[in-house]
Design an enzyme around this catalytic site. Structure first.
Site, PDB file in Angstrom:
ATOM      1  N   THR A  86       0.801  -1.158   0.008  1.00 46.77           N
ATOM      2  CA  THR A  86       0.103  -0.060  -0.062  1.00 46.77           C
ATOM      3  C   THR A  86       0.870   1.561   0.152  1.00 46.77           C
ATOM      4  O   THR A  86       1.888   1.334   0.546  1.00 46.77           O
ATOM      5  CB  THR A  86      -0.853   0.082   1.245  1.00 46.77           C
ATOM      6  OG1 THR A  86      -1.380  -1.099   1.210  1.00 46.77           O
ATOM      7  CG2 THR A  86      -1.868   1.173   1.369  1.00 46.77           C
ATOM      8  N   VAL A  87       0.178   2.517  -0.669  1.00 44.72           N
ATOM      9  CA  VAL A  87       0.958   3.568  -0.425  1.00 44.72           C
ATOM     10  C   VAL A  87       0.188   4.490   0.561  1.00 44.72           C
ATOM     11  O   VAL A  87      -0.958   4.652   0.401  1.00 44.72           O
ATOM     12  CB  VAL A  87       1.453   4.551  -1.589  1.00 44.72           C
ATOM     13  CG1 VAL A  87       2.471   3.529  -2.362  1.00 44.72           C
ATOM     14  CG2 VAL A  87       0.374   4.671  -2.256  1.00 44.72           C
ATOM     15  N   MET A 105       1.555   2.037   5.852  1.00 47.26           N
ATOM     16  CA  MET A 105       1.334   1.019   4.824  1.00 47.26           C
ATOM     17  C   MET A 105       1.863  -0.095   5.342  1.00 47.26           C
ATOM     18  O   MET A 105       2.643  -0.363   6.149  1.00 47.26           O
ATOM     19  CB  MET A 105       1.837   1.570   3.585  1.00 47.26           C
ATOM     20  CG  MET A 105       3.325   1.710   3.512  1.00 47.26           C
ATOM     21  SD  MET A 105       3.926   2.336   2.246  1.00 47.26           S
ATOM     22  CE  MET A 105       3.699   4.020   2.341  1.00 47.26           C
TER      23      MET A 105
END
Length: 535
Positions: free
Chosen positions: A353-354, A434
């Site tokens: 994820t970012v 993240m």
């Protein structure tokens, strides 16, 4: 003549980052994306414009974590009040349980893991309601990076190589992300001109091309060509939702999370459970504090694994039941301060994820997160578009009767969660961590380090981390001191040591907090390539 050895980008020595102070700020996991957001602030845009330009650029420069085929969530303070946005997509209408009959679990890669991408709809909604700059202006840095190319950064290159190991045979993947028949290496230039074209179409049509235009047609046609059922109708029916936030107070801090289908509920539950423990009696790196945090997290995870789903399917155990004060008090009694325990789910009474953060001098603050789920996601890349699609469908359960059982037009259980902290009703910190199931665990660690233990945001991001892994398992970064690891083992935890740079194990934090002296203070995780920037 002896030739020089290849340049190494592997960190050799411990380093120290300083917190960044400014009136306008962006913190992100990639330096080019952070600069894209900062350029919007310099051009007269606000924190929402900055967050969106950063997010859009991240789809280009960090494709190992997100893309146009991602989902997204946001929490933002508009200068007066807090808002929450759920831009996660739903399953195709043809995804009935029978479609997956005979499987032990949902597919993790390929077309049968692809749900409708929601991120683009989130960009549009945020810009329309809170943005100051024209929508198409936000795409200019991303289009430039895609068209002209960029040098791949070390952390991204590492995940790129891992992704290619398992995804090289997925439709469109090798043609797009292995242009020389191998992963792109750190320092090498990468271009994605098809993606530049798609970005322009989205910018010019305010997202219509993606959901009801030529890009939607190409996505659906590519799906049909591979026996998948994601259709033009599925894409056209996508909507994002302004959903508000759920919250939990711990001392003078209130943590806000997006309601289910996201796993932010687990962080809120863990904080509520910790309020009933002696965690305040210990320092930030005391094994007894880590033990209590891990035990609270295990209890929270046990419950959300059993009950978390699309909120429309949580008809028996709703989020507010899991945060009920009486239920939390009863569950907290299960925490043994001297011994690790393998906890099962509870049954509350009725009654996952970012990431990036942005802030401006007018008081707006944004926590934004978008993700493909597992690195490059499904591995599917729609040829001719540069669009690689998430594998969020893997988040569904195949257990009959489970609220998260796969079904048509349904949101799966989600891991990505933005975080936001207020104090006395006023904005204090926009942040995220993240990294899959690490995210709520990271939220708890960031909130306690910055609040209870008074660490600045960069120190909180730098600090070694733990992660519960199921049962009695507790993963520790290799930087954790040996005496701390030994003490946790003595408390009954089954310890494993992991390198922090391996995939998403311990996450990547981005934090912006109010600075008591004025403006903001930002921190960016050294486990990633990015930084905090401002002016």
């Amino acid at each position: 003549m002896t030739s020089s050895p290849p340049l190494s980008h592997v960190p050799l020595y411990p380093s120290r980052r300083s917190p960044v102070f400014a009136k306008n700020m962006v913190a992100a996991s990639h330096p080019l994306a952070a600069q894209a957001g900062l350029s919007m602030l310099s051009a007269g845009g606000n924190a929402v414009d900055a967050a969106l330009a950063t997010a859009i650029s991240l789809t280009v420069v960090e494709p190992t974590g997100n893309g146009l085929g991602s989902d997204a969530f946001a929490i933002l303070w508009d200068g007066t009040e807090l808002h929450g946005l759920n831009a996660s997509g739903r399953s195709p209408a043809a995804w009935t349980p029978d479609r997956f009959a005979g499987l032990d679990r949902m597919p993790f890669q390929g077309w049968e893991s692809v749900t409708v991408p929601g991120a683009v709809s989130g960009w549009v909604a945020l810009s329309e309601r809170f943005g100051a700059l024209p929508f198409e202006r936000l795409f200019e840095p991303a289009v430039r990076y895609a068209e002209d190319g960029f040098a791949v950064t070390p952390s991204v290159a590492g995940v790129w190589a891992w992704g290619c190991e398992s995804l090289h045979d997925k439709p469109g993947f090798a043609e797009t992300f292995m242009p020389q028949g191998r992963p792109v290496r750190a320092g090498e230039w990468f271009r994605n001109r098809d993606l530049a074209t798609s970005l322009r179409l989205i910018a010019e049509t305010r997202g219509e091309a993606f959901y009801r235009g030529p890009l939607a047609e190409k996505i659906a046609a590519f799906a049909r060509g591979h026996g998948a059922v994601l259709s033009e109708t599925d894409l056209a029916e996508n909507v994002c939702d302004w959903c508000g936030t759920l919250s939990q107070t711990f001392d003078d801090q209130t943590l806000h999370e997006i309601p289910p289908n996201g796993q932010g509920l687990a962080a809120l539950m863990a904080l509520a459970l910790l309020d009933h423990t002696s965690v305040r009696d210990f320092g930030p790196d005391d094994p007894r504090a880590w033990h209590l945090m891990a035990e609270a997290m295990k209890l929270a995870f046990a419950d959300i694994h059993a009950h978390l789903a699309d909120p429309l399917a949580m008809d028996k155990v709703r989020a507010e039941y899991l945060l009920d004060a009486g239920y939390i008090a009863d569950r907290a009694k299960l925490i043994d301060p001297m011994r690790a325990t393998d906890h099962g789910p509870g049954v509350p009474n009725h009654g996952s994820t970012v990431c990036l953060a942005a802030a401006d001098e007018d008081g707006r603050m944004v926590s934004f997160i978008q993700s493909n789920y597992a690195g490059f996601g499904s591995g599917v890349v729609v040829l001719g578009t540069g669009i690689h699609l998430q594998n969020r469908g893997a988040g569904f359960s195949l257990t009959p009767g489970h609220p998260n059982q796969v079904g048509p037009r349904k949101r799966p259980k989600h891991t990505i969660i933005p975080g936001f902290v207020t104090k006395s009703g006023q904005p204090h910190m926009a942040f995220g961590v993240m990294g899959g199931p690490m995210q709520p665990q990271g939220h708890v660690q960031m909130v306690l380090r910055t609040g209870l233990w008074g660490q600045n945001v960069q120190s909180a991001a730098d600090a070694p981390r733990w992660r519960v892994t199921g049962g009695m398992g507790l993963a520790l970064e290799t930087s954790v001191p040996s005496d701390l690891a030994a003490a946790l083992a003595d408390l009954g935890h089954h310890i494993t040591a992991e390198q922090p740079e391996r995939a998403f194990g311990f996450g990547g934090a981005q934090l912006i907090a109010k600075n008591p002296g004025g403006g903001y203070v930002g921190g960016s995780d050294p486990r990633k390539d990015g930084h905090a920037v401002g002016f």
